[in-house]
Design an enzyme around this catalytic site. Sequence first.
Site, PDB file in Angstrom:
ATOM      1  N   CYS A 130       0.809  -1.221   0.000  1.00  9.87           N
ATOM      2  CA  CYS A 130       0.000   0.000   0.000  1.00  9.87           C
ATOM      3  C   CYS A 130       0.844   1.274   0.000  1.00  9.87           C
ATOM      4  CB  CYS A 130      -0.992  -0.049   1.152  1.00  9.87           C
ATOM      5  SG  CYS A 130      -2.476   0.937   0.862  1.00  9.87           S
TER       6      CYS A 130
ATOM      7  N   HIS B 130      -3.830  -6.074   1.272  1.00 13.86           N
ATOM      8  CA  HIS B 130      -3.840  -6.323   2.715  1.00 13.86           C
ATOM      9  C   HIS B 130      -4.470  -7.696   2.893  1.00 13.86           C
ATOM     10  CE1 HIS B 130      -2.684  -2.241   3.715  1.00 13.86           C
ATOM     11  NE2 HIS B 130      -3.646  -1.775   2.945  1.00 13.86           N
TER      12      HIS B 130
END
Lengths: 441, 251
Positions: free
Chosen positions: B101, B200
């Site tokens: 991310c 994630h």
Amino acid sequence: MPTFFISLIAKLISRASRLFAAGAGVTWPGEIALRLDKTISRKLSAQLKHGLILVVGTNGKTTTTALISHILTSQGYRVISNTTGANLQNGIAGTLILKTNFWGALNADFGIFELDEANLPALLAFIQPKILVLLNLFRDQLDRYGEMDTIASNWQKAIQPLKNAGTMLVVNGDDPLMAYIGINYPGACKFFGLEQNQNHQQKLSHASDSTFCLWCGTQLAYQTIYLAHYGNWQCPACHKKRPELESIHVEPILDGTYSLYNLKAAILVALLLNIPNEASVRSLKQFKPVFGRQEEFVVQGKKIKILLSKNPVGLNENIHQIVNKPDLPTVLLILNDRIPDGKDVSWIWDVDFEQLTESSKKIICAGDRAYDLSVRLKYAFSNNKVNKVHQSLKQKVHVFTNNQEALAEGLRALAPNDTLYILPTYSAMLDIRQILTGKKI
Amino acid sequence: MPKPKELSLTIAWLYPNLMSIYGDRGNIIVLQKRCLWRNIQAKIMEISLESNPQDLAQCDLIMMGGAQDRQQKIVANDLMNKKGPILKKLVEEGRPGLFICGAYQFLGHYYQPANGPRIPGLSLFDIHTIHPGPKNPRAIGNIAVKRQNEILVGFENHGGRTFLGPSAQPFGKVLYGAGNNGKDGTEGILYQNSIGSYMHGPILPKNPKLADWLIEKALYIKYATNIKLENLDDQIEESAKKSVLQKLKLI
């Protein structure tokens, strides 16, 4: 449209939605009422004889709201509250409108409402409460809220102007972020927190946020840490520190360190309303836990306790509570990934399950993401011999995709005087309660 | 070549206090356990703002997660000015890394926010990221990606849209979800032995083969020989992955 008509329509909708077993029927009537008159909450809350009390925070709002209601009711006040947890704007509007009499008028002394943290600024545009309680802000439902800092800064902007309405803030001083907002508030603000030397931790747990000074960005130092990032904090660089706390005496009628904060908040609100500390403590002896929050049941002669677990801090505290009991607990974890629970379950890796795998008799995993739980637990055993890990996994951890079967297994595995601890996310809590009581909330 | 008992790895966890809000700690836990379960001594080295950049050179595997804007700004400074150069060198040389991310975005050429000036990145990955503004929906949801004959599952949550440069190789092909930008079907980047990704979940727990791939690369770089890892029983992880794939109607 006059309030009289809105009130009639709202009540009809509520009847209808309860008829179709769609739950408590507060949200829909509230939504329609707001559409018909977006100032309805303001109009109705202006009729409250002594005003509105709002409670916001990630964890503890339902219990704190219930504690305040209990104290005020015991003192003879007529209280309206969103006890079913409908805590968005439509829940508040709905609760108010459904309590109006036939003529659409409200006869009550106080409205005490828990409010969802992302909705505070929007509601404050319409209503200025007499007292606003700021409990905490933790990471919760990552996919829903995105950024905690954004919420906090929106809170601050919305709260500043409340001074003009004479709103009093009641703030958790042990939470640096809440304290920051309180200290910067130009109006009256009182702080609560813990002063004792017991109940403290050695260091910040992994699931902590807000550990950097909000004034200068330096990492905070803590003289004592009570829970997550709560404690007696100070900044080694700019010397800002935890503000002075009000002296509040509580009896721990609920388990867990987090409960002490909820109790202090409620008793402080009562003090500001001229109810003495001791009177509050006395009345709380009769307090019954709210649905899903340390709520107890007895089924087939066996004890069950539900501890709502919505986010890493909450679940850590619940685990901490149950592993510190005299006997090894039997636990039912239920993880859902629906909208009320948060669709992203990554957060379970921020929870310290290691305590639980070490100190438990049996752990049952259930819910939409039961398998994710079992993977998390596999990696939480402390023994690094992989054979032992698989052995422990097989012996201790069981996965069920059906909540009824999971519950049955939990009860079956329970020793005679033991308690089955159920740690569910929100929608799972509603589901398990429905199984236990045969009724929806 | 050292005997199996003597193998050890040091795993660098970059900015654990600042960039760890999405459960990415799980990646560290999985890497460490999967080493320990095979009798490979695995030590975690937390690298923070105060750490000496040279500490990174002692690490065999690097992991960095995502964070909120405020924390990312603090880290950006440290990365660009202190730790960046050595991190670049290590990744270029083949040291394996997992960058999730915000970390993934940092390692690109730049990040263009919705408002305000372009933020330069490390230019380690041939990518750039653009935030299209608050009117555009964030890419949030379960994600499934095809990589090397395997399907990986995770969860994405990002506003930025990342575009691969001409020399960049994607990490995987999107089967469900948005991935890099929701348009070209790519997810993440694979560069040398490092991975940048929006996944994630965290990414490693339900995709244990990927964890093992990173461990094997780390052992190879450290010991200059191909060390095949002993297979572990990953049934639980497979069940968890299968459950998600069923939910996404991919199987």
